[in-house]
Design an enzyme around this catalytic site. Structure first.
Site, PDB file in Angstrom:
ATOM      1  CG  ASP A   1       9.617  30.730   5.910  1.00 40.27           C
ATOM      2  OD1 ASP A   1      10.526  31.184   6.274  1.00 40.27           O
ATOM      3  OD2 ASP A   1       8.340  30.824   6.499  1.00 40.27           O
TER       4      ASP A   1
ATOM      5  CG  ASP B   1      13.893  38.870   4.562  1.00 38.82           C
ATOM      6  OD1 ASP B   1      13.090  39.591   5.007  1.00 38.82           O
ATOM      7  OD2 ASP B   1      15.084  38.489   5.096  1.00 38.82           O
TER       8      ASP B   1
ATOM      9  CD  GLN C   1      -0.810  33.596   9.026  1.00 37.81           C
ATOM     10  OE1 GLN C   1      -0.573  33.380  10.332  1.00 37.81           O
ATOM     11  NE2 GLN C   1      -1.582  34.002   8.310  1.00 37.81           N
TER      12      GLN C   1
ATOM     13  CE1 TYR D   1       5.167  40.078  17.679  1.00 39.17           C
ATOM     14  CE2 TYR D   1       3.639  39.950  19.474  1.00 39.17           C
ATOM     15  CZ  TYR D   1       3.998  39.365  18.118  1.00 39.17           C
ATOM     16  OH  TYR D   1       3.131  38.608  17.713  1.00 39.17           O
TER      17      TYR D   1
ATOM     18  CB  VAL E   1       4.553  28.938  27.695  1.00 37.14           C
ATOM     19  CG1 VAL E   1       3.053  28.982  27.192  1.00 37.14           C
ATOM     20  CG2 VAL E   1       4.689  28.508  29.201  1.00 37.14           C
TER      21      VAL E   1
ATOM     22  NE  ARG F   1       7.891  36.321  28.826  1.00 43.09           N
ATOM     23  CZ  ARG F   1       7.289  35.619  28.039  1.00 43.09           C
ATOM     24  NH1 ARG F   1       8.153  34.594  27.473  1.00 43.09           N
ATOM     25  NH2 ARG F   1       6.121  35.894  27.359  1.00 43.09           N
TER      26      ARG F   1
END
Length: 322
Positions: A32, A57, A77, A145, A189, A280
Site C-alpha cells: 500500500d 506503489d 484491491q 473509472y 454514500v 450525479r
C-alpha cells in the site's frame, strides 16, 4: 496455511481481508502507498508475526515484484475508486487502475502465484438496463473509472489464456461496512450519510432518491474473496462473479434504515431533514445483481442482507466516530 498478498490492504475492504485471513492463520503481506488507505486500519496487525507491510506503489514495478515474492495468492484491491474522481482526473485513475493492475499481473505471473483474485466493479455494466445484472451481459461504460475496471477484466482474461495465470474477478456492488472512510471528497454514500446524521446535518441525495443499489455488506465480500481464492473447481476459475446480495434498496429507503438504526443511539436523528439535488454525472439509475453464478460455482451464501449489515455498520460507526 498460505501466504497472501493483499494490495490496498490499508483500505476499507483490504483491511477487513487482512483481519479475516490473519485470524484464519494465514501469512498476510500488504502492499500500500497510503494514497487512500489509512495506517490506523493496519495498526491492530503490526505486532502480528504473520503480518508484513510493504510500503510501495503498484505503479512501480519493483514494488510489485518485491511484494509478490513468495506469495501463494494475490488479492488485488488497490485502485482509485469513485466515478466523480475519475471524471475529474482520468489520467491518474488510468495509471493506477490499468497500468498498476498490469504491473501486478506481470509480478504475479513472474512470482508463480497460484491465483490472482481481483476487485472488479459493477460499473462494468454501464448503460445496460437489464435487471438483474448477469455476468455475461454488459453495456457500454459510463465513466473513465468504469472503463478501467472493464480493461482489468480483459487483461486478466488474456493473462489466463496466454500465461496460464489463474484469475478470478469479483464485481463488487456498493460495498459498505466497518472501516469505510466517511471523510474526504469521494466518501461512499453510506458512511457519508451516517456521519452527517450523527452530526444532525441534512444528507444530500443526488436526484429524487428513487435510484436503487445492491448494497453489499463487507462480510459477504470477505466470503467471496475466500471462496474465489480457495475453490478447486476448474470451471470456477478464469471468470468473473457478481459480489452482492441480490437485492436492491433505493436511496430513500437507505436513509430511512439509517435514521431508524441511528435513532436507537440518538432519538433526535429521526427528525433530521433530507435534501435533494441534481443527479450525479456517470451514475446509473438502478443496480441489482444476479448472484446465481457465485452460488452455483463458489457455493456463495451471503450472510448479511441489507438491514442486518446496516445495523452492524451503524453500531461500528457510533462507537468509532463519537
Amino acid at each position: 496455511m498460505a501466504k497472501i498478498l493483499i494490495t490496498g490492504g490499508a483500505g476499507f475492504i483490504g483491511s477487513n481481508l487482512c483481519e479475516h485471513f490473519l485470524n484464519e492463520g494465514h501469512s498476510v503481506v500488504v502492499l500500500d502507498n497510503f494514497a487512500t488507505g489509512h495506517r490506523h486500519n493496519l495498526a491492530p496487525f503490526m505486532e502480528n508475526a504473520l503480518f508484513e507491510l510493504v510500503e510501495g506503489d503498484i505503479r512501480n514495478m519493483a514494488d510489485c515484484h518485491r511484494a509478490t515474492a513468495g506469495a501463494d495468492y494475490v488479492l488485488h484491491q488497490a485502485a482509485l475508486g469513485s466515478v466523480p474522481r475519475s471524471i475529474k482526473d482520468p489520467i491518474t485513475t488510468n495509471e493506477v487502475n490499468v497500468s498498476g493492475f498490469l504491473n501486478m499481473l506481470v509480478a504475479a505471473r513472474d512470482a508463480g502465484v497460484k491465483r490472482f483474485v481481483y476487485a472488479a466493479s459493477s460499473s462494468t455494466y454501464g448503460d445496460s438496463v437489464a435487471l438483474p445484472k448477469v455476468e455475461d451481459q454488459i453495456g457500454k461504460p459510463l465513466s473513465p473509472y468504469a472503463i478501467t475496471k472493464f480493461v482489468n477484466e480483459l487483461y486478466a482474461e488474456i493473462f489466463s489464456k496466454t500465461y496460464g495465470l489463474e484469475t478470478i474477478g469479483l464485481r463488487y456492488f456498493n460495498v459498505f461496512g466497518r472501516r469505510q472512510d466517511p471523510n474526504g471528497a469521494y466518501a461512499a454514500v453510506i458512511p457519508l450519510f451516517v456521519k452527517q446524521l450523527m452530526n444532525h446535518q441534512s444528507p444530500l441525495i443526488n436526484g429524487t432518491g428513487d435510484f436503487s443499489r445492491d448494497f453489499t455488506y463487507i462480510d459477504n465480500v470477505v466470503q467471496m474473496n475466500e471462496r474465489a481464492m480457495l475453490t478447486q473447481k476448474p470451471e470456477a476459475i478464469n471468470t468473473v462473479y457478481n459480489t452482492a446480495v441480490g437485492d436492491r434498496t433505493t436511496l430513500n429507503e437507505l436513509l430511512g434504515y439509517l435514521k431508524e438504526f441511528l435513532s436507537d443511539f440518538d432519538p433526535a436523528i429521526a427528525d433530521v431533514a433530507v435534501e435533494y439535488g441534481p443527479n450525479r454525472q456517470g451514475d446509473i439509475p438502478h443496480s441489482l445483481a444476479s448472484i446465481e453464478k457465485a452460488k452455483q460455482l463458489l457455493d456463495y451464501q451471503p450472510t448479511h442482507p441489507i438491514k442486518q449489515g446496516l445495523k452492524e455498520a451503524v453500531g461500528w460507526y457510533w462507537s468509532h466516530l463519537k
